[in-house]
Design an enzyme around this catalytic site. Sequence first.
Site, PDB file in Angstrom:
ATOM      1  N   PHE A   1       0.862  -1.173   0.000  1.00  0.00           N
ATOM      2  CA  PHE A   1       0.000   0.000   0.000  1.00  0.00           C
ATOM      3  C   PHE A   1       0.902   1.227   0.000  1.00  0.00           C
ATOM      4  O   PHE A   1       1.573   1.528   0.989  1.00  0.00           O
ATOM      5  CB  PHE A   1      -0.933   0.052   1.211  1.00  0.00           C
ATOM      6  CG  PHE A   1      -1.846   1.246   1.160  1.00  0.00           C
ATOM      7  CD1 PHE A   1      -3.033   1.189   0.441  1.00  0.00           C
ATOM      8  CD2 PHE A   1      -1.506   2.430   1.790  1.00  0.00           C
ATOM      9  CE1 PHE A   1      -3.865   2.305   0.364  1.00  0.00           C
ATOM     10  CE2 PHE A   1      -2.335   3.535   1.714  1.00  0.00           C
ATOM     11  CZ  PHE A   1      -3.517   3.479   0.998  1.00  0.00           C
TER      12      PHE A   1
ATOM     13  N   ASP B   1       9.535   2.809   1.556  1.00  0.00           N
ATOM     14  CA  ASP B   1       8.365   3.618   1.895  1.00  0.00           C
ATOM     15  C   ASP B   1       8.177   3.532   3.408  1.00  0.00           C
ATOM     16  O   ASP B   1       7.663   2.557   3.930  1.00  0.00           O
ATOM     17  CB  ASP B   1       7.133   3.088   1.151  1.00  0.00           C
ATOM     18  CG  ASP B   1       5.871   3.893   1.458  1.00  0.00           C
ATOM     19  OD1 ASP B   1       5.866   4.644   2.453  1.00  0.00           O
ATOM     20  OD2 ASP B   1       4.886   3.751   0.721  1.00  0.00           O
TER      21      ASP B   1
ATOM     22  N   LYS C   1       3.030  11.566   6.805  1.00  0.00           N
ATOM     23  CA  LYS C   1       2.203  11.375   7.988  1.00  0.00           C
ATOM     24  C   LYS C   1       2.772  12.090   9.208  1.00  0.00           C
ATOM     25  O   LYS C   1       2.502  13.258   9.427  1.00  0.00           O
ATOM     26  CB  LYS C   1       1.957   9.893   8.226  1.00  0.00           C
ATOM     27  CG  LYS C   1       1.122   9.230   7.118  1.00  0.00           C
ATOM     28  CD  LYS C   1       0.617   7.880   7.499  1.00  0.00           C
ATOM     29  CE  LYS C   1      -0.111   7.199   6.350  1.00  0.00           C
ATOM     30  NZ  LYS C   1      -1.310   7.905   5.892  1.00  0.00           N
TER      31      LYS C   1
END
Length: 407
Positions: A147, A232, A261
């Site tokens: 993801f 990531d 984030k």
Amino acid sequence: MTATTTTVSRLARNYAPLPVTLVAGDGAWVTDDEGRRYLDLLAGYSALNFGHRHPALVAAAHAQLDRLTLTSRAFEHDLLPRFADALAGLVGPLLASGPSGGDPLVLPMNTGAEAVETAIKAARKWGYEARGVAPDRATIVVAAGNFHGRTTTIVSFSDDADARTGFGPFTPGFRTVPFGDAAALRAALDETVVAVLLEPVQGEHGVVVPPDDYLPAVRAACDEAGVLLVADEIQSGLGRTGRTLACETWGVRPDLVTLGKALGGGILPVSAVVGRCDVLGVLTPGTHGSTFGGNPLACAVALAVVDLLAPGDVQAAAAARGRELGAALDAMADEGLVTGYRRLGLWAGLDVPHGTGRAACEAMLREGVLAKDTHGRTLRLAPPLTISPADLAEALTRTTTALRTLS
């Protein structure tokens, strides 16, 4: 909990939130529109690593709001080089230096998906210019269960049917191999491959932690093939696993890392790609950009985030709270409340034996705890890294009570 959460008529329904309307937050606690308080064990998918309204981050935002909020990259501003230096100083020593050395570069963006798209573009251009890949033939190897976002390019290499169905045609140039299978990844590295793009821990897939020998083997395969390793760390980075980067767990140094984030402190979207100067250096004026990327307000907050992480206290606290979380999960497993779990630092995926992950989250909501499900019977726990031992213990007691109601 009021009907307002389910009767909004003009909002596109791309989410199915739990039936609670939040109006305030402080640290690990949030309050709904009826005054009920909840312990937040989701922390905005790690965007709230420092909790709600951390005083240092709020102060940085307030101070910058009175000075300058946006210039666009058409002009310089005083905080951008400071932010780049600070983030490179925090993360750069954890990255590979490349064949010619040089200081790492930072390319600021806004969202996590933008950071991933930026890394893809940089890797492709580097592959053409430095690796000599034939034009328009660049391939990036990715892992099943990944993801990395929901843009059209990123969903092109997703195997999540919800993310893909109805959004083709898909972008070529990606090759998928099983996560955790280093031999399959090595076999996929041919002359067209420019990079391997992986999450060190697959968060959305249920906090899937790879075998201990996996990432070192991936790093070795990338080195032998002369291709980039792009990590990531948008969810796993900046303290979540008890380290600044999850890759540190296995002693692996990626060539590029995507961050997001938590970099925005739970206040605004901030993301960045940090990595080798010879790779990010292929991007020149006009080849890539962002109106809001690296804006003054974003830099002010992100600088305060780096300041919080620089001493290592937040990472150490996450590691300590993670051990407490692990002990509680062991007890839940012994009682049969979970069939298994995966944990790294203060981050865990739990598989429940009864009902669905959504039902488990609804039961937790009734007990005053917030969490999020994924993939059927799995739920994820990712408390703020700043949560106190007492609050974490209370949250886990409530979680245990909730899971007992399902059985």
